[in-house]
Design an enzyme around this catalytic site. Structure first.
Site, short mmCIF file in Angstrom:
data_model
loop_
_atom_site.label_atom_id
_atom_site.label_comp_id
_atom_site.label_asym_id
_atom_site.label_seq_id
_atom_site.Cartn_x
_atom_site.Cartn_y
_atom_site.Cartn_z
N SER A 233 0.79 -1.22 0.00
CA SER A 233 0.00 0.00 0.00
C SER A 233 0.84 1.29 0.00
CB SER A 233 -0.94 -0.06 1.20
OG SER A 233 -1.90 0.93 1.12
N ASP B 15 -3.34 6.27 -2.87
CA ASP B 15 -2.09 5.69 -2.35
C ASP B 15 -1.68 4.53 -3.26
OD1 ASP B 15 -3.91 3.78 -1.61
OD2 ASP B 15 -3.02 3.41 0.34
N ASP C 111 -1.92 1.34 -3.44
CA ASP C 111 -2.82 0.26 -3.89
C ASP C 111 -4.25 0.76 -4.07
OD1 ASP C 111 -3.28 0.58 -1.18
OD2 ASP C 111 -3.63 -1.54 -0.80
N ASP D 133 -6.42 2.29 -2.10
CA ASP D 133 -7.52 2.15 -1.14
C ASP D 133 -7.68 3.40 -0.28
OD1 ASP D 133 -5.35 1.80 0.53
OD2 ASP D 133 -5.93 -0.20 1.23
N GLU E 199 -10.83 7.07 7.97
CA GLU E 199 -9.66 7.49 8.73
C GLU E 199 -9.24 8.84 8.13
OE1 GLU E 199 -7.26 3.75 10.23
OE2 GLU E 199 -7.30 3.77 8.06
N ALA E 200 -8.59 9.66 8.95
CA ALA E 200 -8.17 10.97 8.45
C ALA E 200 -7.27 10.82 7.23
CB ALA E 200 -7.45 11.73 9.56
N PRO F 168 2.12 2.65 18.39
CA PRO F 168 3.06 1.98 17.48
C PRO F 168 2.36 1.74 16.15
CG PRO F 168 2.14 0.41 19.05
CD PRO F 168 1.56 1.74 19.41
N SER F 169 3.06 1.95 15.04
CA SER F 169 2.47 1.67 13.73
C SER F 169 2.30 0.16 13.57
CB SER F 169 3.39 2.19 12.63
OG SER F 169 3.05 1.59 11.40
N ARG G 187 4.06 6.36 15.88
CA ARG G 187 3.47 7.58 15.33
C ARG G 187 3.07 8.52 16.47
NH1 ARG G 187 3.21 6.07 10.02
NH2 ARG G 187 2.27 4.05 9.54
#
Ligand code: G16
Length: 559
Positions: A79, A298, A300, A302, A396-397, A522-523, A530
């Site tokens: 992604s 982005d 892929d 989405d 999501e933002a 955590p990502s 983050r």
């Protein structure tokens, strides 16, 4: 494998285990790598992934067999991550992300250190999950444009083929993540109402719904689309060929075969994180004409974010996932009111966000009595929360989201007896939106059309859309730490429970800033932590982000 006598069955089982062993020997697990099925599946450097792909193949077949041959999807993509990364995620028969209760099985299989341990874990898992290995299995898979994709697909296919003829495979080739989700959902839809389970079926379904919604409002103003040099460029071309000239689309950043170009200085993640135009879009000058707008997919396709340049000062203005959610939710609420369904069938529209949602967007919605739910990052969490509404808008933002119409909402709309031509029109439009919007997952292409359709109905340009509320200044920082697993978040990831004492320190700093809000998590897709910060002014948001970043570094042993 057919059901047979105990001796024959034992023989068949031994043959299967031998094939697994042969395949596993071709794809040994690298030492010293620990895999986790994260926010959106496995994601890391592509060179570390062949053994994972082989094992994901095994798990997908187990899942399909467990569900009596229902089709399971597998998407090979990373992604928004840079090109050297890749990843893989599984898609459940409904077109949603893999049931979270199976994620630990994916993690366990991928971490088996040897062929022997893989065989024994596979056998234990098949027994524990009560999988009848005699059942058929159906798998559909696809990949994005990453150069590492073909090698990883080979590893995946090796995993699928160990089961011989009991597994039917459908290779969609290079396509977007949301198209793969669509095909999975459509394939498993026994009523055949969702759509034809092919790329062409997807394009035809969306083109039809969009044409209905635009009616005589077209052709629309041109739209510039930054495809992040990824698979969105391919899908967009196919789709616009199917749509015709109702929406004049101008694709940018379409270099899908240029090494290193994917997501590099472009794409939705770049735009959202940097809060700036991709340099390529800037230098193309396409936004300098008053009233022009553009969007970025982005890698892929989405996620999507829109943007434009403010007419007076030519300032960059971002229309991100929050702005999409607010505009779309308000519009759908208006349509529901206009539809005048009887009391018993009145549809409840709600919005689902994550902690990254700008405080102003949440305030805007709640002050207009639109219910808002906050959940952890990851589409799987948003999707499930959105299912609790008749019409659940989730974004999501970062631009990842969609709108879900419940089965009962669709039934009520189809059965309604409209009280006026206006009501009939509103009902027709609500049904067309439910067709246009990908019901399986966030989809940049479908969301692009959704936004364009709402703007056309409102008679708005980008600045009218933007005028609803003003975002609080905010910053999103990636912090590289030696071990992100020490950061443990709770309360829809708005707070940390670990490292001990860090949350209290974050709150102490936050209190110093007017309208200050910050959190750390955590990502689940990148090796980083983050930090999000927002505050009343730009400089305060910047300083708050810096102060929290320092706390994170210190807590992880960096000075
Ligand atoms: C994936 C997930 C999104 C998530 C993003 C970042 O997006 O599907 O829900 O917001 O990763 O997640 P994290 O902050 O945990 O790294 P994508 O577009 O990369 O698949």
């Amino acid at each position: 494998m057919s059901s047979s006598s105990p001796t024959k069955a034992a023989h068949e089982h031994a043959v299967l285990l031998n094939s697994i062993a042969d395949g596993a020997n071709q794809y040994p697990k690298p030492e010293h790598v620990n895999y986790t099925y994260g926010t959106a599946g496995f994601r890391t450097l592509a060179t570390k992934l062949p053994s994972v792909l082989f094992r994901v193949g095994l798990l997908a077949v187990l899942r399909s067999k467990r569900l009596e041959g229902a089709t399971i999807g597998i998407m090979v993509t990373a992604s928004h991550n840079p090109e050297p990364d890749n990843g893989v995620k599984l898609v459940d028969p409904s077109g949603e992300m893999l049931d979270p209760s199976w994620e630990p099985h994916a993690t366990t299989l991928s971490n088996c250190p040897s062929t022997e341990s893989l065989i024994s874990t596979f056998t234990t898992l098949a027994n524990h999950l009560r999988v009848d290995l005699h059942q058929p299995a159906n798998i559909v898979y696809a990949r994005d444009t990453r150069p590492s994709g073909p090698e990883l697909i080979k590893a995946l296919e090796t995993g699928l083929r160990v089961f011989g003829d009991s597994v039917k495979i459908n290779d969609l080739g290079v396509t977007t993540t949301p198209i793969l989700h669509y095909v999975v959902k459509a394939t498993n839809d026994k009523t055949a109402e969702y759509g034809v389970p092919t790329k062409e079926g997807y394009n035809a379904k969306m083109a039809k719904a969009f044409t209905t919604l635009i009616g005589n409002k077209g052709p629309l103003a041109p739209l510039y689309v930054d495809c992040a040099n990824g698979v969105g460029a391919v899908a967009l071309k196919d789709f616009t060929d199917a749509l015709g000239d109702l929406l004049p689309v101008h694709p940018l950043n379409t270099a899908t075969t240029t090494q290193g170009a994917l997501n590099h200085m472009c794409g939705a993640d770049f735009v959202k994180t940097k809060q700036a135009l991709p340099p390529s879009v800037h230098s193309s000058g396409v936004l300098s004409k008053p009233g022009s707008r553009a969007c970025s997919f982005d890698g892929d396709a989405d996620r999507i974010v829109f943007y434009y340049l403010n007419e007076e000062k030519a300032n960059f203005r971002l229309l991100d996932g929050d702005k999409i959610a607010v505009m779309v939710a308000m519009f759908l609420v208006d349509l529901v009111v206009k539809a005048k369904l009887d009391e018993e069938h009145r549809l409840k529209v709600g919005v689902v966000q994550t902690a990254y949602a700008n405080g102003s967007s949440t305030k805007y919605l709640t002050s207009r009595n639109i219910p808002v739910t906050c959940v952890s990052t990851g589409v799987k969490h948003l999707h499930h929360a959105a299912q609790r509404y008749d019409i659940g808008v989730y974004f999501e933002a970062n631009g990842h989201g969609t709108v879900l119409f419940s089965d009962s909402a669709i039934k009520a709309l189809k059965a309604a007896s409209p009280q006026s031509p206006d009501a009939a029109n509103a009902i027709k439009n609500l049904l067309a939106f439910s067709e246009l919007i990908n019901q399986a997952v966030g989809d940049a292409l479908s969301d692009m059309l959704l936004v364009e359709a709402v703007l056309a109905h409102r008679g708005w340009g980008a600045s009218d859309w933007d005028a609803g509320y003003e975002d609080l200044p905010n910053r999103l920082v990636k912090v590289e730490v030696p071990d992100r697993s020490i950061f443990v978040a709770t309360d829809a990831e708005r707070k940390l429970t670990n490292p001990p004492g860090l949350q209290e320190k974050i709150e102490e700093v936050m209190r110093k800033y007017e309208m200050g809000r910050s959190f750390v998590r955590p990502s689940g897709t990148e090796d980083c932590v983050r930090v999000y910060a927002e505050a009343k002014t730009n400089s305060e948001a910047e300083n708050l982000a810096l102060a929290i970043t320092d706390l994170v570094r210190f807590a992880s042993g960096q000075s």
